[in-house]
Design a protein around this motif. Structure first.
Motif, PDB file in Angstrom:
ATOM      1  N   VAL A   6       0.859  -1.182   0.000  1.00 56.58           N
ATOM      2  CA  VAL A   6       0.000   0.000   0.000  1.00 56.58           C
ATOM      3  C   VAL A   6       0.893   1.229   0.000  1.00 56.58           C
ATOM      4  CG1 VAL A   6      -1.849   1.253   1.150  1.00 56.58           C
ATOM      5  CG2 VAL A   6      -1.746  -1.243   1.336  1.00 56.58           C
ATOM      6  N   THR A   7       0.828   2.026  -1.057  1.00 54.75           N
ATOM      7  CA  THR A   7       1.608   3.261  -1.086  1.00 54.75           C
ATOM      8  C   THR A   7       0.800   4.390  -0.456  1.00 54.75           C
ATOM      9  OG1 THR A   7       0.872   4.109  -3.246  1.00 54.75           O
ATOM     10  CG2 THR A   7       2.620   2.424  -3.252  1.00 54.75           C
ATOM     11  N   GLY A   8       1.516   5.399   0.027  1.00 55.28           N
ATOM     12  CA  GLY A   8       0.842   6.482   0.725  1.00 55.28           C
ATOM     13  C   GLY A   8       0.194   6.023   2.005  1.00 55.28           C
ATOM     14  N   ALA A   9       0.839   5.065   2.690  1.00 53.29           N
ATOM     15  CA  ALA A   9       0.198   4.376   3.816  1.00 53.29           C
ATOM     16  C   ALA A   9       0.471   5.011   5.166  1.00 53.29           C
ATOM     17  CB  ALA A   9       0.654   2.916   3.846  1.00 53.29           C
ATOM     18  N   GLY A  10       1.150   6.135   5.200  1.00 51.75           N
ATOM     19  CA  GLY A  10       1.449   6.752   6.485  1.00 51.75           C
ATOM     20  C   GLY A  10       0.275   7.458   7.123  1.00 51.75           C
ATOM     21  N   GLN A  11      -0.758   7.746   6.341  1.00 50.98           N
ATOM     22  CA  GLN A  11      -1.908   8.488   6.866  1.00 50.98           C
ATOM     23  C   GLN A  11      -3.092   8.339   5.921  1.00 50.98           C
ATOM     24  OE1 GLN A  11      -0.298  12.473   6.910  1.00 50.98           O
ATOM     25  NE2 GLN A  11      -0.726  12.817   4.746  1.00 50.98           N
ATOM     26  N   THR A  17      -6.572   1.766   4.466  1.00 49.55           N
ATOM     27  CA  THR A  17      -6.546   0.602   3.593  1.00 49.55           C
ATOM     28  C   THR A  17      -5.586  -0.451   4.108  1.00 49.55           C
ATOM     29  OG1 THR A  17      -7.145   1.946   1.670  1.00 49.55           O
ATOM     30  CG2 THR A  17      -6.074  -0.169   1.241  1.00 49.55           C
ATOM     31  N   ALA A  18      -4.421  -0.023   4.559  1.00 48.20           N
ATOM     32  CA  ALA A  18      -3.454  -0.975   5.116  1.00 48.20           C
ATOM     33  C   ALA A  18      -4.043  -1.709   6.309  1.00 48.20           C
ATOM     34  CB  ALA A  18      -2.171  -0.245   5.511  1.00 48.20           C
ATOM     35  N   ARG A  19      -4.762  -0.983   7.130  1.00 53.51           N
ATOM     36  CA  ARG A  19      -5.392  -1.608   8.304  1.00 53.51           C
ATOM     37  C   ARG A  19      -6.442  -2.630   7.879  1.00 53.51           C
ATOM     38  NH1 ARG A  19      -6.893   2.759  10.534  1.00 53.51           N
ATOM     39  NH2 ARG A  19      -5.088   3.033  11.874  1.00 53.51           N
ATOM     40  N   ARG A  20      -7.253  -2.275   6.895  1.00 51.05           N
ATOM     41  CA  ARG A  20      -8.289  -3.195   6.388  1.00 51.05           C
ATOM     42  C   ARG A  20      -7.659  -4.466   5.808  1.00 51.05           C
ATOM     43  NH1 ARG A  20     -14.244  -2.797   5.794  1.00 51.05           N
ATOM     44  NH2 ARG A  20     -14.774  -0.744   6.615  1.00 51.05           N
ATOM     45  N   LEU A  21      -6.607  -4.308   5.033  1.00 49.46           N
ATOM     46  CA  LEU A  21      -5.959  -5.470   4.422  1.00 49.46           C
ATOM     47  C   LEU A  21      -5.308  -6.358   5.468  1.00 49.46           C
ATOM     48  CD1 LEU A  21      -4.435  -3.716   1.305  1.00 49.46           C
ATOM     49  CD2 LEU A  21      -6.184  -5.506   1.268  1.00 49.46           C
ATOM     50  N   SER A  22      -4.718  -5.746   6.478  1.00 47.82           N
ATOM     51  CA  SER A  22      -4.137  -6.528   7.561  1.00 47.82           C
ATOM     52  C   SER A  22      -5.209  -7.339   8.283  1.00 47.82           C
ATOM     53  CB  SER A  22      -3.416  -5.607   8.552  1.00 47.82           C
ATOM     54  OG  SER A  22      -2.875  -6.334   9.626  1.00 47.82           O
ATOM     55  N   GLU A  23      -6.339  -6.701   8.552  1.00 50.26           N
ATOM     56  CA  GLU A  23      -7.442  -7.398   9.219  1.00 50.26           C
ATOM     57  C   GLU A  23      -7.982  -8.533   8.351  1.00 50.26           C
ATOM     58  OE1 GLU A  23     -10.085  -4.185   9.928  1.00 50.26           O
ATOM     59  OE2 GLU A  23      -9.030  -3.467  11.734  1.00 50.26           O
ATOM     60  N   ALA A  24      -7.833  -8.391   7.029  1.00 51.25           N
ATOM     61  CA  ALA A  24      -8.302  -9.430   6.103  1.00 51.25           C
ATOM     62  C   ALA A  24      -7.288 -10.559   5.936  1.00 51.25           C
ATOM     63  CB  ALA A  24      -8.615  -8.812   4.749  1.00 51.25           C
ATOM     64  N   GLY A  25      -6.148 -10.452   6.610  1.00 56.52           N
ATOM     65  CA  GLY A  25      -5.187 -11.555   6.620  1.00 56.52           C
ATOM     66  C   GLY A  25      -3.961 -11.381   5.755  1.00 56.52           C
ATOM     67  N   TYR A  26      -3.726 -10.181   5.238  1.00 55.07           N
ATOM     68  CA  TYR A  26      -2.548  -9.942   4.402  1.00 55.07           C
ATOM     69  C   TYR A  26      -1.364  -9.471   5.240  1.00 55.07           C
ATOM     70  CZ  TYR A  26      -5.462 -10.256   0.242  1.00 55.07           C
ATOM     71  OH  TYR A  26      -6.301 -10.699  -0.743  1.00 55.07           O
ATOM     72  N   ARG A  27      -0.169  -9.905   4.837  1.00 54.16           N
ATOM     73  CA  ARG A  27       1.042  -9.254   5.312  1.00 54.16           C
ATOM     74  C   ARG A  27       1.145  -7.944   4.538  1.00 54.16           C
ATOM     75  NH1 ARG A  27       5.834 -13.607   4.906  1.00 54.16           N
ATOM     76  NH2 ARG A  27       4.793 -14.027   2.909  1.00 54.16           N
ATOM     77  N   THR A  28       1.208  -6.841   5.263  1.00 62.22           N
ATOM     78  CA  THR A  28       0.995  -5.538   4.650  1.00 62.22           C
ATOM     79  C   THR A  28       2.271  -4.709   4.663  1.00 62.22           C
ATOM     80  OG1 THR A  28      -1.280  -5.633   5.458  1.00 62.22           O
ATOM     81  CG2 THR A  28      -0.489  -3.520   4.643  1.00 62.22           C
ATOM     82  N   ALA A  41       2.507   4.360  11.991  1.00 61.40           N
ATOM     83  CA  ALA A  41       1.310   3.747  11.422  1.00 61.40           C
ATOM     84  C   ALA A  41       1.357   2.232  11.552  1.00 61.40           C
ATOM     85  CB  ALA A  41       1.169   4.150   9.956  1.00 61.40           C
ATOM     86  N   ALA A  42       2.507   1.650  11.258  1.00 65.19           N
ATOM     87  CA  ALA A  42       2.652   0.198  11.331  1.00 65.19           C
ATOM     88  C   ALA A  42       2.439  -0.315  12.750  1.00 65.19           C
ATOM     89  CB  ALA A  42       4.027  -0.214  10.813  1.00 65.19           C
ATOM     90  N   ALA A  43       2.865   0.460  13.728  1.00 62.99           N
ATOM     91  CA  ALA A  43       2.727   0.042  15.133  1.00 62.99           C
ATOM     92  C   ALA A  43       1.271  -0.040  15.555  1.00 62.99           C
ATOM     93  CB  ALA A  43       3.479   1.013  16.033  1.00 62.99           C
ATOM     94  N   ALA A  44       0.396   0.662  14.838  1.00 64.68           N
ATOM     95  CA  ALA A  44      -1.032   0.657  15.176  1.00 64.68           C
ATOM     96  C   ALA A  44      -1.800  -0.448  14.459  1.00 64.68           C
ATOM     97  CB  ALA A  44      -1.641   2.013  14.830  1.00 64.68           C
ATOM     98  N   ILE A  45      -1.097  -1.258  13.662  1.00 62.31           N
ATOM     99  CA  ILE A  45      -1.725  -2.350  12.923  1.00 62.31           C
ATOM    100  C   ILE A  45      -1.312  -3.668  13.579  1.00 62.31           C
ATOM    101  CG2 ILE A  45      -1.812  -3.553  10.708  1.00 62.31           C
ATOM    102  CD1 ILE A  45      -1.397  -0.838   9.370  1.00 62.31           C
ATOM    103  N   SER A  46      -2.275  -4.523  13.844  1.00 67.24           N
ATOM    104  CA  SER A  46      -2.001  -5.718  14.643  1.00 67.24           C
ATOM    105  C   SER A  46      -1.284  -6.818  13.873  1.00 67.24           C
ATOM    106  CB  SER A  46      -3.308  -6.263  15.226  1.00 67.24           C
ATOM    107  OG  SER A  46      -4.222  -6.566  14.177  1.00 67.24           O
ATOM    108  N   GLY A  47      -1.525  -6.929  12.577  1.00 61.77           N
ATOM    109  CA  GLY A  47      -0.940  -8.011  11.801  1.00 61.77           C
ATOM    110  C   GLY A  47       0.483  -7.724  11.377  1.00 61.77           C
ATOM    111  N   PRO A  48       1.116  -8.667  10.649  1.00 62.67           N
ATOM    112  CA  PRO A  48       2.492  -8.488  10.177  1.00 62.67           C
ATOM    113  C   PRO A  48       2.585  -7.294   9.219  1.00 62.67           C
ATOM    114  CG  PRO A  48       1.795 -10.778   9.947  1.00 62.67           C
ATOM    115  CD  PRO A  48       0.579  -9.992  10.272  1.00 62.67           C
ATOM    116  N   THR A  49       3.535  -6.409   9.473  1.00 64.66           N
ATOM    117  CA  THR A  49       3.723  -5.240   8.622  1.00 64.66           C
ATOM    118  C   THR A  49       5.204  -5.042   8.321  1.00 64.66           C
ATOM    119  OG1 THR A  49       3.898  -3.733  10.520  1.00 64.66           O
ATOM    120  CG2 THR A  49       1.703  -4.025   9.546  1.00 64.66           C
TER     121      THR A  49
END
Length: 249
Positions: A6-11, A17-28, A41-49
């Motif tokens: 996901v480009t432009g993913a800092g805000q 979108t990065a958060r949604r994809l992570s929740e859907a099971g993607y390594r983001t 931003a990555a620290a606020a996402i629970s899945g692998p980033t």
């Protein structure tokens, strides 16, 4: 786990979108110019980033991004090109440099990312490409001629790619938001307020009133449309409006 870039993913839209994809099971993979913002931003996402700082208007940095991801996690099944820039100026006051900035950021950078992402997708016969365009990819609007031209261009690119790769298990779509509650819109509000000599509150209200729902779209509402394009292989070659009904098509 499949990989999503996901480009432009800092805000803003990219982060949602990065958060949604992570929740859907993607390594983001979160991409942007500001490394510190990406890490936050990555620290606020629970899945692998993974965070990769890059200026995608520089060709070598596009190549470095994909090489870094492939060496660490493998090829990316999903590319969401959310990075972009905006500009508000009358045509007569738009400089060559400003024009080129819009083309470089909003059209050429997504083109380079798509071109680099496609070969492994085509080899695997599966992949999803989504570009964040704008409702002005579908209509003209005063004061944003260069921005509008770049977004028309990227929608055309997406449609051409979609037709080219449809038989190979890959889809390409654009999501076309109206005015979204993001830092980019904050900058637009400030520019309008300065140009018109009004308060930022009045300028923000003016933008909200341009949309039938009389409010700004939320980033997660745009991200939801992106996720539908990723999850539904029958959606292809579309420019999906997320604008509260401003452009009915």
């Amino acid at each position: 786990m499949a990989v999503a870039i996901v480009t432009g993913a800092g805000q803003g839209i990219g982060l949602a979108t990065a958060r949604r994809l992570s929740e859907a099971g993607y390594r983001t993979v979160l991409v942007g110019r500001d490394a510190a913002k990406l890490d936050e931003a990555a620290a606020a996402i629970s899945g692998p980033t993974m965070s990769v700082a890059a200026d995608l208007t520089v060709p070598e940095q596009v190549e470095a991004l994909f090489t870094t991801v492939e060496e660490a996690w493998g090829w990316a099944e999903v590319l969401v090109a959310s990075a972009g820039a905006s500009l508000a100026a009358p045509i007569t006051q738009t400089t060559d440099e400003q024009w080129q900035q819009m083309i470089d950021s909003n059209l050429t950078a997504p083109f380079r990312c798509i071109r680099r992402a496609l070969p492994p997708m085509l080899e695997a016969r599966r992949g999803r490409i989504v570009v964040i365009a704008s409702v002005v990819a579908k209509r003209g609007e005063r004061q944003v001629g260069a921005y509008t031209a770049s977004k028309h261009g990227v929608l055309g690119l997406v449609r051409a790619v979609a037709d080219e790769v449809a038989r190979d298990g890959v889809t390409a779509n654009a999501v076309c938001p109206g005015y979204v509650d993001t830092p980019m819109t904050d900058a637009t509000v400030a520019a309008i307020a300065d140009r018109m000599g009004i308060s930022t509150d009045d300028a923000r209200t003016a933008l909200e009133r341009r949309q039938p729902i009389h409010r700004l779209v939320q980033p997660d509402e745009v991200a939801a449309a992106v996720l539908s394009c990723v999850q539904n292989g029958a959606i292809n070659g579309q420019g999906i409006n997320v604008d509260g009904g401003a452009v009915q098509s």
